[in-house]
Design a protein around this motif. Sequence first.
Motif, PDB file in Angstrom:
ATOM      1  N   THR A  65     -11.784  -0.843  -0.764  1.00 10.38           N
ATOM      2  CA  THR A  65     -11.759  -1.811   0.332  1.00 10.38           C
ATOM      3  C   THR A  65     -10.347  -1.813   0.873  1.00 10.38           C
ATOM      4  OG1 THR A  65     -13.466  -3.185  -0.699  1.00 10.38           O
ATOM      5  CG2 THR A  65     -12.057  -4.244   0.945  1.00 10.38           C
ATOM      6  N   ARG A  66     -10.209  -1.384   2.122  1.00 13.15           N
ATOM      7  CA  ARG A  66      -8.848  -1.224   2.644  1.00 13.15           C
ATOM      8  C   ARG A  66      -8.875  -1.570   4.123  1.00 13.15           C
ATOM      9  NH1 ARG A  66      -8.107   3.852   0.865  1.00 13.15           N
ATOM     10  NH2 ARG A  66      -8.392   4.711   2.937  1.00 13.15           N
ATOM     11  N   THR A  67      -8.578  -2.824   4.416  1.00 14.65           N
ATOM     12  CA  THR A  67      -8.631  -3.270   5.806  1.00 14.65           C
ATOM     13  C   THR A  67      -7.275  -3.079   6.475  1.00 14.65           C
ATOM     14  OG1 THR A  67      -8.118  -5.527   5.163  1.00 14.65           O
ATOM     15  CG2 THR A  67     -10.453  -4.932   5.255  1.00 14.65           C
ATOM     16  N   PHE A  68      -7.236  -3.399   7.742  1.00 13.49           N
ATOM     17  CA  PHE A  68      -6.059  -3.219   8.594  1.00 13.49           C
ATOM     18  C   PHE A  68      -4.774  -3.736   7.953  1.00 13.49           C
ATOM     19  CE2 PHE A  68      -3.538  -5.154  12.204  1.00 13.49           C
ATOM     20  CZ  PHE A  68      -3.107  -3.955  12.758  1.00 13.49           C
ATOM     21  N   LEU A  69      -3.829  -2.844   7.747  1.00 17.98           N
ATOM     22  CA  LEU A  69      -2.493  -3.189   7.231  1.00 17.98           C
ATOM     23  C   LEU A  69      -2.510  -4.032   5.956  1.00 17.98           C
ATOM     24  CD1 LEU A  69      -0.349  -3.696  10.472  1.00 17.98           C
ATOM     25  CD2 LEU A  69      -0.793  -1.635   9.155  1.00 17.98           C
ATOM     26  N   SER A  70      -3.515  -3.818   5.143  1.00 19.97           N
ATOM     27  CA  SER A  70      -3.537  -4.448   3.827  1.00 19.97           C
ATOM     28  C   SER A  70      -2.541  -3.726   2.918  1.00 19.97           C
ATOM     29  CB  SER A  70      -4.944  -4.392   3.236  1.00 19.97           C
ATOM     30  OG  SER A  70      -5.392  -3.048   3.167  1.00 19.97           O
ATOM     31  N   GLU A  71      -2.184  -4.348   1.792  1.00 17.91           N
ATOM     32  CA  GLU A  71      -1.144  -3.791   0.921  1.00 17.91           C
ATOM     33  C   GLU A  71      -1.367  -2.325   0.550  1.00 17.91           C
ATOM     34  OE1 GLU A  71       1.776  -5.753   1.429  1.00 17.91           O
ATOM     35  OE2 GLU A  71       2.012  -4.438  -0.301  1.00 17.91           O
ATOM     36  N   PRO A  72      -2.580  -1.944   0.126  1.00 20.31           N
ATOM     37  CA  PRO A  72      -2.749  -0.542  -0.303  1.00 20.31           C
ATOM     38  C   PRO A  72      -2.477   0.474   0.818  1.00 20.31           C
ATOM     39  CG  PRO A  72      -4.872  -1.685  -0.209  1.00 20.31           C
ATOM     40  CD  PRO A  72      -3.806  -2.721  -0.088  1.00 20.31           C
ATOM     41  N   MET A  73      -2.474   0.001   2.082  1.00 19.65           N
ATOM     42  CA  MET A  73      -2.216   0.934   3.176  1.00 19.65           C
ATOM     43  C   MET A  73      -0.791   1.516   3.098  1.00 19.65           C
ATOM     44  SD  MET A  73      -4.039   2.340   5.525  1.00 19.65           S
ATOM     45  CE  MET A  73      -5.309   1.447   6.437  1.00 19.65           C
ATOM     46  N   ARG A  74       0.134   0.751   2.452  1.00 10.63           N
ATOM     47  CA  ARG A  74       1.511   1.275   2.298  1.00 10.63           C
ATOM     48  C   ARG A  74       1.507   2.562   1.466  1.00 10.63           C
ATOM     49  NH1 ARG A  74       5.057  -2.857   3.884  1.00 10.63           N
ATOM     50  NH2 ARG A  74       4.120  -4.918   3.720  1.00 10.63           N
ATOM     51  N   GLU A  75       0.756   2.530   0.383  1.00 14.89           N
ATOM     52  CA  GLU A  75       0.723   3.704  -0.501  1.00 14.89           C
ATOM     53  C   GLU A  75      -0.050   4.845   0.177  1.00 14.89           C
ATOM     54  OE1 GLU A  75       2.409   4.225  -3.147  1.00 14.89           O
ATOM     55  OE2 GLU A  75       1.459   6.112  -3.785  1.00 14.89           O
ATOM     56  N   VAL A  76      -1.056   4.490   0.962  1.00 15.87           N
ATOM     57  CA  VAL A  76      -1.778   5.518   1.727  1.00 15.87           C
ATOM     58  C   VAL A  76      -0.794   6.224   2.660  1.00 15.87           C
ATOM     59  CG1 VAL A  76      -3.507   5.890   3.537  1.00 15.87           C
ATOM     60  CG2 VAL A  76      -4.040   4.407   1.576  1.00 15.87           C
ATOM     61  N   HIS A  77       0.014   5.432   3.345  1.00 12.98           N
ATOM     62  CA  HIS A  77       0.999   6.015   4.256  1.00 12.98           C
ATOM     63  C   HIS A  77       1.972   6.919   3.497  1.00 12.98           C
ATOM     64  CE1 HIS A  77       0.549   2.747   7.620  1.00 12.98           C
ATOM     65  NE2 HIS A  77      -0.469   3.580   7.542  1.00 12.98           N
ATOM     66  N   ALA A  78       2.381   6.464   2.307  1.00 13.38           N
ATOM     67  CA  ALA A  78       3.349   7.243   1.524  1.00 13.38           C
ATOM     68  C   ALA A  78       2.757   8.596   1.134  1.00 13.38           C
ATOM     69  CB  ALA A  78       3.756   6.458   0.276  1.00 13.38           C
ATOM     70  N   ARG A  79       1.502   8.553   0.626  1.00 11.75           N
ATOM     71  CA  ARG A  79       0.936   9.826   0.150  1.00 11.75           C
ATOM     72  C   ARG A  79       0.561  10.753   1.303  1.00 11.75           C
ATOM     73  NH1 ARG A  79      -2.593   8.225  -5.215  1.00 11.75           N
ATOM     74  NH2 ARG A  79      -1.229   6.497  -5.828  1.00 11.75           N
ATOM     75  N   VAL A  80      -0.133  10.190   2.299  1.00 12.60           N
ATOM     76  CA  VAL A  80      -0.567  11.039   3.410  1.00 12.60           C
ATOM     77  C   VAL A  80       0.653  11.535   4.182  1.00 12.60           C
ATOM     78  CG1 VAL A  80      -1.972  11.150   5.512  1.00 12.60           C
ATOM     79  CG2 VAL A  80      -2.769   9.806   3.546  1.00 12.60           C
ATOM     80  N   GLY A  81       1.649  10.647   4.317  1.00 12.01           N
ATOM     81  CA  GLY A  81       2.877  11.049   5.004  1.00 12.01           C
ATOM     82  C   GLY A  81       3.548  12.222   4.285  1.00 12.01           C
ATOM     83  N   ALA A  82       3.516  12.191   2.948  1.00  9.68           N
ATOM     84  CA  ALA A  82       4.116  13.280   2.170  1.00  9.68           C
ATOM     85  C   ALA A  82       3.348  14.590   2.405  1.00  9.68           C
ATOM     86  CB  ALA A  82       4.112  12.916   0.688  1.00  9.68           C
ATOM     87  N   TRP A  83       2.011  14.500   2.452  1.00 12.22           N
ATOM     88  CA  TRP A  83       1.222  15.721   2.707  1.00 12.22           C
ATOM     89  C   TRP A  83       1.522  16.265   4.097  1.00 12.22           C
ATOM     90  CZ3 TRP A  83      -3.610  12.595   0.882  1.00 12.22           C
ATOM     91  CH2 TRP A  83      -3.552  12.431  -0.508  1.00 12.22           C
ATOM     92  N   MET A  84       1.663  15.352   5.055  1.00 15.88           N
ATOM     93  CA  MET A  84       2.004  15.777   6.421  1.00 15.88           C
ATOM     94  C   MET A  84       3.364  16.477   6.442  1.00 15.88           C
ATOM     95  SD  MET A  84       0.875  12.483   8.740  1.00 15.88           S
ATOM     96  CE  MET A  84      -0.703  12.399   9.592  1.00 15.88           C
TER      97      MET A  84
END
Lengths: 403, 403
Positions: free
Chosen positions: A28-47
């Motif tokens: 469950t991951r809604t708009f700008l919820s806390e876990p989105m920070r880690e999503v950004h970190a991991r996906v950003g690293a892959w990018m």
Amino acid sequence: MGLEVGSERVIARCRELAALSEVAGETTRTFLSEPMREVHARVGAWMATAEMRVSIDAVGNLRGVWGDEGLPRLVIASHLDTVPNAGAFDGVLGVMLGIAVVERLEGVRLGFAVEVIGFSEEEGIRFRRPFLGSMAVVGTLEEAELGLVDAGGVTVERAIRRFGLDPGRMGEARLARGVFGYLEFHIEQGPVLESMGRALGVVSALVGQTRLEMTFTGQANHAGTTPMELRRDAMAAAAEWMVGVEAGARGCAGLVATVGRVEISPGAGNVIPGRVVASLDVRHEVDEIRREWVGEMVRGAEHAGKRRGVGVGSRVLLEQGAVALDREMTERLRAATGPDVPVMTSGAGHDAMIVAPHVASAMLFLRSPGGISHHPDEAVLEGDVAEALEVGVRFVMGFEAGE
Amino acid sequence: MGLEVGSERVIARCRELAALSEVAGETTRTFLSEPMREVHARVGAWMATAEMRVSIDAVGNLRGVWGDEGLPRLVIASHLDTVPNAGAFDGVLGVMLGIAVVERLEGVRLGFAVEVIGFSEEEGIRFRRPFLGSMAVVGTLEEAELGLVDAGGVTVERAIRRFGLDPGRMGEARLARGVFGYLEFHIEQGPVLESMGRALGVVSALVGQTRLEMTFTGQANHAGTTPMELRRDAMAAAAEWMVGVEAGARGCAGLVATVGRVEISPGAGNVIPGRVVASLDVRHEVDEIRREWVGEMVRGAEHAGKRRGVGVGSRVLLEQGAVALDREMTERLRAATGPDVPVMTSGAGHDAMIVAPHVASAMLFLRSPGGISHHPDEAVLEGDVAEALEVGVRFVMGFEAGE
């Protein structure tokens, strides 16, 4: 890198991100919820590993650009938010495929850049308004949306600030001037491709939609002492109408209609229903057909009500026109997929619907096993993902070849 | 005392008692709730003034006996409890009419006594079990009922003690040996007499009842992406079944069937219903006809489900046989009312249903304006009450005349 490796990695990344959730044990991951920070970190690293310049815009979209700043640009995007208790692939798969396509371009030099966007908001869960991410990107996110309030009383604007972003810089979220095309990969979320035995489908249009609230008002009364001929049973009228809705939808090619919510009052087994409120969701790719059909159903409800002394009201909650995708882009995608690929309409809304009026857009569906979505059992077949990745690479390279 | 005065006073007493409530501003008076003390005080005083010996039995029934202890006895009874937010006449009117009949016997000497009972419990609100008062009187109240628990965790037994009564003396609540007949006045709580333009009706039987819970299990799915032909829509199946229930009930004379409760899940406008739970309440005066008809409806549901890949389950919640009232008593009541009085079945349960297997019983319905009951707007017409009182007096005097 072989095909198999690419699709395996795409699926593994989707599953990895599915563990980043507001609720332990589910996704469950809604708009700008806390876990989105880690999503950004991991996906950003892959990018970044794929040699993309990574940024987060003012609405929280994660953006990675591959290729020089001044070049024309092709966008590949989908969303990173999820519904409550979601599966791993709705939205996320489209972003992971975008990155995988770029990874496959390693060492290639193109006359255009590729931007992969992971939209921060598509599902409309937190603020009951979908598409906040893609709206910001095409410049249609208004002040009104920034003032929307979530269940905790937090506005969109405040949520953005809390996440460490600056809503004042929303203008910078808009697509670069040179963007010439938009591609979205998405799971079908329905059973059509599976029932055809096909891996992929090209989307030609996103259906228009009418949402109505129908109210049937009769007279609540004693279930034992009121003879059948003296009843004004709201549920009986609603039931006759529902049977007509189903039959009418079956009789109109390409149309789907759903009565998904029914509220009956007083709602006791020994009381004749005095009032029923029912939803009607109608979708078709031709607005004219949809509107005419809805009119017919409203008349059908009035007829079912009249026979029973039950009043009928209807209220339009949503009236949204169909969106055709770009003919040339779709033709290119069809060519990249194979000439006999099914061309289909999407019964669900997607970010492509928001982007299409502004940028020439195309969309590729991947088969959904069991037609299951918005559920932890949501899945994809690895071979389908491999095919989609191959199609994406051919689609991108097609522009370079000047086809 | 003239007729008009009698009926006016009956109605005024009902309205006076309606002000005695657990909830200010409405009429809510459940089994042995606090306001019942004041009801006992006032009604007991009216009974005493009419030269009745007043007592409260172990289940809290208020009892007044007019005439010598050793005489045979006729009982006139109904209940003093109410549903939440009730009207003034359901139950209470029957007790007030009983007292008024006795008042009309002033100075008369009969070869039998008349006992008026105000049952403490008929509606089944507090303990979700109706008829506690009349069951005690006929000796069918069991230990199991004494152990029932209300929403506050209080048992029937404890409620009795708290009210100052002794549950150990339950045996003494039973009717005296010499009781030869039972009469109950009650508002019809339905529209039949009004639709016939009649004040009164003689009840020949109380219908039997089946309560079922039907479960339709399909497959929840996306309302936009699932074509009509690939749906397993539980609500569509349930709606077809409901239409069949209504048509089937209209086609079976004297039968009433109600789908009063419908629970739909997941219950979102854009999700195809995966599961529907619906109630079915069926009543008829002939048990055989009711049972056969219920079987037909269950088969109809299975048929509607099968066509859509929807599973259907049915569970019996209540199966209660019809109760015929005493032929001779009913004939006497018909004679006292007038030869052309409508003879009808009661679609609702009443205390007479509990008493009838033990004592020769008869029941008189008074017209319900608008068919309204269990509602503050519940009413009676003064002329109807006057007629009922007259009928009651003639009925009682009929035994004396040896008719």
